[in-house]
Design an enzyme around this catalytic site. Structure first.
Site: not given
Ligand SMILES: Nc1ncnc2c1ncn2[C@@H]1O[C@H](COP(=O)(O)OP(=O)(O)O)[C@@H](O)[C@H]1O
Ligand SMILES: O=C(OP(=O)(O)O)[C@H](O)COP(=O)(O)O
Length: 405
Positions: A362, A385
């Site tokens: 996301g 994920g």
């Molecule tokens: N160094 C950091 N410290 C804290 N938060 C971070 C850092 N680098 C990235 N992030 C945060 O990580 C978040 C996204 O992480 P994640 O949910 O794992 O990614 P995605 O939604 O793409 O799967 C973003 O909101 C970003 O601000």
């Molecule tokens: O944002 C999501 O996952 P992602 O950050 O791995 O893309 C999905 O909505 C799953 O959410 P969750 O990791 O809180 O189960």
């Protein structure tokens, strides 16, 4: 310019929404409306937009549409207030002005049942955040059976959540055999399959973001498939601390230090970590900033982006890659001061000739869009994920439960 993909992928034997008889039926659709927000306002509606093909198909085919999704993590009453799904209903109504969209503020009971029973063909009700129910994340059988009792057909279209065996993703289809995949899940597995079922090498994976505990195991599995695994974003500090680095107040998950150390020892130079970081004295756009070498972050400072030397290192690591898979931003890109690392990595990937490139998640998808690189990737996945677990070859429970054709 990155390659465009043609179709491929496993799970293509699963039923899809087109195999289901939906006219006049109550159809439950599990979507992933877990959208990024700031102060309660949706900052990127991509996950809602990507769910529209299935929703429109069901509306046009005269289904009574019951939408369900989680939003954020809900552990306390305060989390409930922060993660009210009503903002999604409002956006959905804007996107579908000719369709009646109702929001139901509760997750069980008479009010929900009445809202469902009041649906006319082609109308939509969106139920409150599934995580308001404690049993959701535990896949409580009673909860799955209760939600299933509200509908006659189930459509799995929450690609971002199909790696979660929760009541709404697995419990409901366990109880409703008339089920199939939505168009978004079908498209995602097709595109990811093409990219990674037999990836072209060199294959570079990049893992960043903030969800250390849910993504650290992925690193180990990717090390078996990829030629290099780059770690950035908030993930990197757990690795840095694991080898004795000073990380100040950076994001860290202390119960994962041993695992991080083990992976580092096992991987050798396959695992590529930042060598410097942009640091700040507060988690704020107004913070004072500086650059520190990795493992040398002073007390009271936190790493919020990769630094310029890391950008160069990551560019070198990416050079010549034929497959690139990326989940998790390199820094807190939501604040322009800490977006440079993510932007530079986007740029480096977009300039790879002839590579299949996938970005997922996301926030990662929002970052690519915000920085102007979304159309430069071969595929932008709505699941972070979920796409990683697909790539690891793990079973995705939300898809596995769906009936075969
Ligand atoms: N160094 C950091 N410290 C804290 N938060 C971070 C850092 N680098 C990235 N992030 C945060 O990580 C978040 C996204 O992480 P994640 O949910 O794992 O990614 P995605 O939604 O793409 O799967 C973003 O909101 C970003 O601000
Ligand atoms: O944002 C999501 O996952 P992602 O950050 O791995 O893309 C999905 O909505 C799953 O959410 P969750 O990791 O809180 O189960």
């Amino acid at each position: 310019m990155c390659k465009k993909m043609t179709v491929g992928g496993i799970y293509m034997t699963k039923r899809t929404v087109k195999d289901l008889d939906v006219a006049g039926k109550k159809v439950i659709v599990r979507c992933d409306f877990n959208v990024p927000r700031k102060d309660g306002v949706i900052t990127d509606d991509n996950r809602i937009v990507m769910a529209l093909p299935t929703i429109k198909y069901l509306v046009e085919n005269k289904a009574k549409v019951i939408l369900m999704s989680h939003l954020g993590k809900v552990k306390t009453e305060e989390d409930k207030a922060k993660n009210n799904l009503e903002c999604v209903a409002v956006r959905l109504q804007e996107l579908l002005p000719d369709v009646k969209v109702t929001f139901c503020p509760v997750t069980r009971g008479e009010e929900l049942e009445n809202a469902v029973n009041a649906l006319a063909d082609g109308e939509i009700v969106l139920m409150q955040n599934t995580r308001y129910e404690k049993g959701e994340s535990k896949n409580d059988p009673e909860l799955g059976a209760y939600w299933a009792s509200l509908g006659e057909v189930f459509v799995e279209d929450a690609f971002g959540s199909v790696h979660r065996a929760h009541a709404s993703t697995v419990g409901i289809p366990t109880n409703i055999k008339e089920n199939g995949l939505g168009f978004l899940v079908e498209k995602e597995v097709t595109m990811l399959g093409k990219a990674v079922d037999e990836p072209a090498h060199p294959f570079v994976a990049i893992i960043g973001g903030s969800k250390v505990s849910s993504k650290i195991d992925v690193v180990d599995n990717l090390l078996k498939k990829a030629d290099k695994v780059i770690i950035g974003g908030g993930m990197a500090y757990t690795f840095s601390k694991a080898v004795g680095g000073s990380i100040g107040t950076s994001l860290v998950e202390d119960d994962k230090l041993d695992l991080a150390k083990e992976y580092l020892e096992k991987a050798g130079d396959k695992l590529v970590l930042p060598v410097d970081n942009v640091i700040a004295d507060a988690f704020s756009e107004e913070a004072n900033t500086s650059v520190a070498d990795a493992g040398q972050i002073p007390d009271g400072w936190m790493g919020l982006d990769i630094g310029p030397k890391s950008v160069e290192l990551f560019k070198e690591t990416l050079a010549g890659a034929k497959t690139v898979v990326w989940n998790g931003p390199m820094g807190v890109f939501e604040m322009p001061k800490f977006a440079k690392g993510t932007e530079e990595v986007c740029k480096a990937i977009s300039e790879l000739p002839e590579a299949i490139t996938v970005i997922g998640g996301g926030d990662s998808a929002a970052a690519a869009k915000q920085l102007g690189y979304a159309d430069k990737f071969s595929h932008v996945s709505t699941g972070g994920g979920a796409s990683l677990e697909y790539m690891e070859g793990k079973t995705l429970p939300g898809i596995a439960i769906i009936s075969e054709k």
